[in-house]
Enzyme design. Sequence first.
Site, PDB file in Angstrom:
ATOM      1  N   ARG B  33      14.922 -46.674   5.564  1.00  0.00           N
ATOM      2  CA  ARG B  33      15.341 -45.972   4.349  1.00  0.00           C
ATOM      3  C   ARG B  33      14.352 -44.888   3.967  1.00  0.00           C
ATOM      4  NH1 ARG B  33      17.406 -50.200  -0.002  1.00  0.00           N
ATOM      5  NH2 ARG B  33      17.709 -48.225  -1.081  1.00  0.00           N
ATOM      6  N   CYS B  34      14.887 -43.843   3.354  1.00  0.00           N
ATOM      7  CA  CYS B  34      14.049 -42.728   2.921  1.00  0.00           C
ATOM      8  C   CYS B  34      12.973 -43.233   1.973  1.00  0.00           C
ATOM      9  CB  CYS B  34      14.896 -41.639   2.261  1.00  0.00           C
ATOM     10  SG  CYS B  34      15.472 -40.434   3.475  1.00  0.00           S
ATOM     11  N   PRO B  35      11.756 -42.722   2.049  1.00  0.00           N
ATOM     12  CA  PRO B  35      11.378 -41.518   2.816  1.00  0.00           C
ATOM     13  C   PRO B  35      10.910 -41.773   4.252  1.00  0.00           C
ATOM     14  CG  PRO B  35       9.532 -42.221   1.475  1.00  0.00           C
ATOM     15  CD  PRO B  35      10.643 -43.209   1.230  1.00  0.00           C
ATOM     16  N   ILE B  36      11.102 -42.979   4.803  1.00  0.00           N
ATOM     17  CA  ILE B  36      10.540 -43.268   6.128  1.00  0.00           C
ATOM     18  C   ILE B  36      11.070 -42.326   7.219  1.00  0.00           C
ATOM     19  CG2 ILE B  36      10.108 -45.069   7.850  1.00  0.00           C
ATOM     20  CD1 ILE B  36       8.780 -45.680   5.216  1.00  0.00           C
ATOM     21  N   ASP B  60      20.336 -43.579   6.804  1.00  0.00           N
ATOM     22  CA  ASP B  60      20.202 -43.398   5.356  1.00  0.00           C
ATOM     23  C   ASP B  60      20.750 -42.019   4.998  1.00  0.00           C
ATOM     24  OD1 ASP B  60      19.464 -42.889   2.751  1.00  0.00           O
ATOM     25  OD2 ASP B  60      17.500 -43.845   2.947  1.00  0.00           O
TER      26      ASP B  60
END
Lengths: 418, 103
Positions: B33-36, B60
């Site tokens: 999931r963001c920000p990954i 995502d």
Amino acid sequence: MTETTPGPASPEDGGRRVHLDNAGAAVLHPLARQAYLQALDDGWADPRRLHSEGRRARRLLDAARESIAAGLGARTEDVHLAPSHTAVLHAAVSAVRSGRRRAGDRVVASAVERAAVLNAAAAPLPGVSPATEARAADGRSAGAGCVEAGTVEAGAVEKVRVDATGRVDLPAFVAALTSPGVALAALQHANGEVGTLQPVAEAAEAARAAGVPLLVDAGASLGHSPVDGAWDVLAADPADWGSVPGVGVLAVRPRVRWRATWPEDADPWFPGGVSVPAAFAAAVTLEATLADRAAQDARRRELVDRIRGAAASVPDTEVVGDPDARLPHVVTFSCLYVDGEALVGELDRAGFAVGSGSACTASTLEPSHVLAAMGVLTHGNVRIALDRSTTSQDVERFCAVLPGAVARVRSALGVEGL
Amino acid sequence: MSTPDAGGHSPADTADVHAEIAADVVVDARGLRCPIPVIRLAAAARDAAPGTMLSVLSTDPAARHDVPAWARMRGHAFVATDESAADDGTRVWSVTVRLGGAQ
């Protein structure tokens, strides 16, 4: 929640919680509770009843409508009170769509309107069936058209793009609303997530020339920013200006054709009526809010400028929204490589309640459609709306805490040097 | 469904996902999931030469907004976003940038 970071509820500030998430649910105005309790004592009865208690409640409700109408610059009979801001927007969009079905069923809206507007514009029109069509054809309702029997079609909503500040592309908006088949145009007065003011006066002029009603959602503006008469349908949100939740405000000019898409009731717009104490508190607080609006504007604008400066000096952080043509009390920024949920948690532990448009802070995976439409980062987002109770010391302390909070979240994600 | 620890794959690994875009490096951030996804992309960008075409695969939906915004902030050029569906119906976005391409 475990406290793993420095900063929370320190003794020198008395552990004061600072609420910076006032958009749509502000800290109660000092007069809100007083007005609400007074109206509970005097106006608890059903205002539809004919006995003394009912009549007393009715007088309070009538006075509230009259006072709110004066605040909006509308006629009392054109103001309708609803159970919530969302209910106002749903009813306004669906009833105007229904009333103008002969003109068409397209809704033109900025891409950054509230979800309630966009969803209501895209929804199938409820109550549209051969039976209601037949009733409407010989009834008092406007716009009974020759629609194919049995068709219940989803509406077509045309979302008009915005620029990087969140301001709608005015020429595109005007072109869209002047094309054939448009039932309703919707343009918010200002965007509540990023604060940017919209070119409502220009849009209203074009809508009027085209004969298309314009819905102006002033839910983020009224009480904070001057809202003039450039609207056909207006929506406002008492909880946003510090009244108690449980009431919404709709104003509809008499020239607007509309038809209920719900069953008939003594209250034609919002069946069942509204909480009299909530309506009374809304009126009292609106009057008080408008009375010192200019002073609050100047004070909060100065505090917002300080937060904008502090946020902009955090590395890889963008302050979003128009820097000048904006609401006086709203500031939003996005931090690169930051998890929005984690940052909200860090600030919460430090004593600050803030909002966020990042997806991980919402119930869905989708991030804020406003930030997405602007083309700015949707992660690491912080939304702040200052209240009249926000002090200079609160803001100073927030600005001092912010860089460390961002750095801690980034450090946990191991993003140094990216 | 994902390989969270994956770094750069060869383009052939994911040719089915974005047939039209010839990426030099593909970062697989599916399931994250963001920000990954943006962070993984930025890490790959640090080690790559200007002009490199870099794609990130993400499930995502925020990535399709955040990768172009990241590119703008870092002076890279956003090239394209392709959407496809995995075998289980999960939507996958492939977002491609050209490093240093904004100059």
